[in-house]
Design an enzyme around this catalytic site. Structure first.
Site, PDB file in Angstrom:
ATOM      1  N   THR A 101       0.944  -1.185   0.048  1.00 22.60           N
ATOM      2  CA  THR A 101       0.034  -0.018  -0.218  1.00 22.60           C
ATOM      3  C   THR A 101       0.870   1.439  -0.071  1.00 22.60           C
ATOM      4  O   THR A 101       1.856   1.237   0.546  1.00 22.60           O
ATOM      5  CB  THR A 101      -0.804   0.141   1.368  1.00 22.60           C
ATOM      6  OG1 THR A 101      -1.620   1.244   1.386  1.00 22.60           O
ATOM      7  CG2 THR A 101      -0.156  -0.292   2.388  1.00 22.60           C
ATOM      8  N   TYR A 125      -2.360   0.368  10.158  1.00 18.51           N
ATOM      9  CA  TYR A 125      -2.249  -0.287   9.135  1.00 18.51           C
ATOM     10  C   TYR A 125      -1.009  -0.139   8.394  1.00 18.51           C
ATOM     11  O   TYR A 125      -0.538  -1.238   7.671  1.00 18.51           O
ATOM     12  CB  TYR A 125      -3.638   0.148   8.365  1.00 18.51           C
ATOM     13  CG  TYR A 125      -3.732  -0.219   6.797  1.00 18.51           C
ATOM     14  CD1 TYR A 125      -3.944  -1.870   6.496  1.00 18.51           C
ATOM     15  CD2 TYR A 125      -3.409   0.738   5.748  1.00 18.51           C
ATOM     16  CE1 TYR A 125      -4.212  -2.064   5.095  1.00 18.51           C
ATOM     17  CE2 TYR A 125      -3.360  -0.031   4.505  1.00 18.51           C
ATOM     18  CZ  TYR A 125      -3.788  -1.154   4.228  1.00 18.51           C
ATOM     19  OH  TYR A 125      -3.783  -1.633   2.828  1.00 18.51           O
TER      20      TYR A 125
END
Length: 302
Positions: A101, A125
């Protein structure tokens, strides 16, 4: 026929990969029921039973805000599980494809991030996804870490579907306008992945051997850049052109005006130059992809 173990079959990217990977071999697609990424034994058992030539890990803990209150679970799925998959791939002399990501970066850079830029995640995250990247790298198996950003599709929970839903419920939507990135349709990620793997599958050698010289991180994102507000404007602009349906009122706001548990990077732009250089691949612009996605979505609801 070569075996491809695909995890996260019900996710945004995994759903599309079931179709795009099919011409490349025998795709064994699993979800949480078949392989629980929070359970190391479940991961090892599944991989040892399937004995794949390639593992494509499209599964992840993606609830960015909830991760702030569930860091251990997020780390188990995003940080520890990929390392276990890499270890098992090494045992089988298999290759691993893993998705990461833009949130591994802090967003402080002015221009697009390249693969060699130093990560500095702002939230749980992002930290867990970075841990997964490093666990794969430490295993020293042939691998591709494909970083992407602002993923949307025609199913599940994502910005596109949220905007369409809210437009039916509210007359005005307040949308963050000081974060920028590249909205990327999951189908384009899946198509790019399959083209990459097709190159390595065409070799007489094992996929792992063919991939060895290409191991590393690559950014797989749509061309161009938008803010969330710009993304929303384009969604309703295209929809209005297709259906005549008017757009709701849109009001740009600052990140500070919409506080969330997890901090987001102001700049999520990723450079796709390395992918283009290594594989000759460039994803379409985010506007082109969005139009195609909305056309198909309209056809499904007609």
């Amino acid at each position: 026929m070569r075996k491809i173990l695909l995890t996260g079959k019900n996710g945004q990217v995994g759903w599309e990969l079931q179709r795009t990977l099919a011409p490349l071999g025998d795709v064994i697609a699993v979800g949480r029921r078949e392989m629980d990424l929070a359970d190391a034994d479940s991961i090892r058992q599944t991989i040892r039973q399937v004995r794949p030539d390639v593992i494509v890990n499209a599964a992840a803990y993606t609830a960015v805000d909830r991760a702030e209150s569930e860091p251990d679970l997020a780390m188990a799925i995003n940080g520890i599980a990929p390392g276990i998959m890499a270890e098992e791939a090494g045992r089988l002399k298999a290759a691993l494809v893993h998705y990461s990501t833009d949130y591994v970066f802090d967003g402080a850079k002015d221009g697009p991030y390249v693969e060699g830029d130093a990560p500095n995640p702002l939230n749980v995250y992002g930290r867990t996804k970075l841990a997964g990247e490093r666990a794969i790298q430490a295993a020293e198996v042939p691998h591709l870490i494909l970083r992407t950003s602002w993923v949307y599709c025609m199913r599940g929970k994502n910005f596109l579907l949220t905007m369409l839903k809210l437009s039916r419920e509210k007359d005005e939507l307040r949308i963050v306008d000081d974060q920028r990135g590249a909205p990327t349709w999951s189908r384009m990620i899946a198509e790019a992945t399959s083209q990459i793997l097709a190159r390595h599958h065409s070799s007489a050698a094992s996929v792992a051997d063919a991939m060895a010289g290409f191991s590393g991180s690559y950014h797989v994102v749509a061309g161009g850049m938008a803010t969330w507000y710009g993304f929303a404007r384009k969604i309703f602009e295209i929809r209005a052109r297709m259906t005549g349906q008017p757009a709701p009122g849109l009001r740009p706001i600052a990140t500070a005006d919409y506080p969330l548990p997890a901090s987001r990077p102001a700049n999520s732009c990723l450079s796709g130059e390395k992918l283009a250089s290594a594989y000759g691949l460039a994803l379409p612009s985010w506007e082109q992809s969005l139009a195609l996605c909305l056309e198909e979505l309209a056809g499904m609801s007609a």
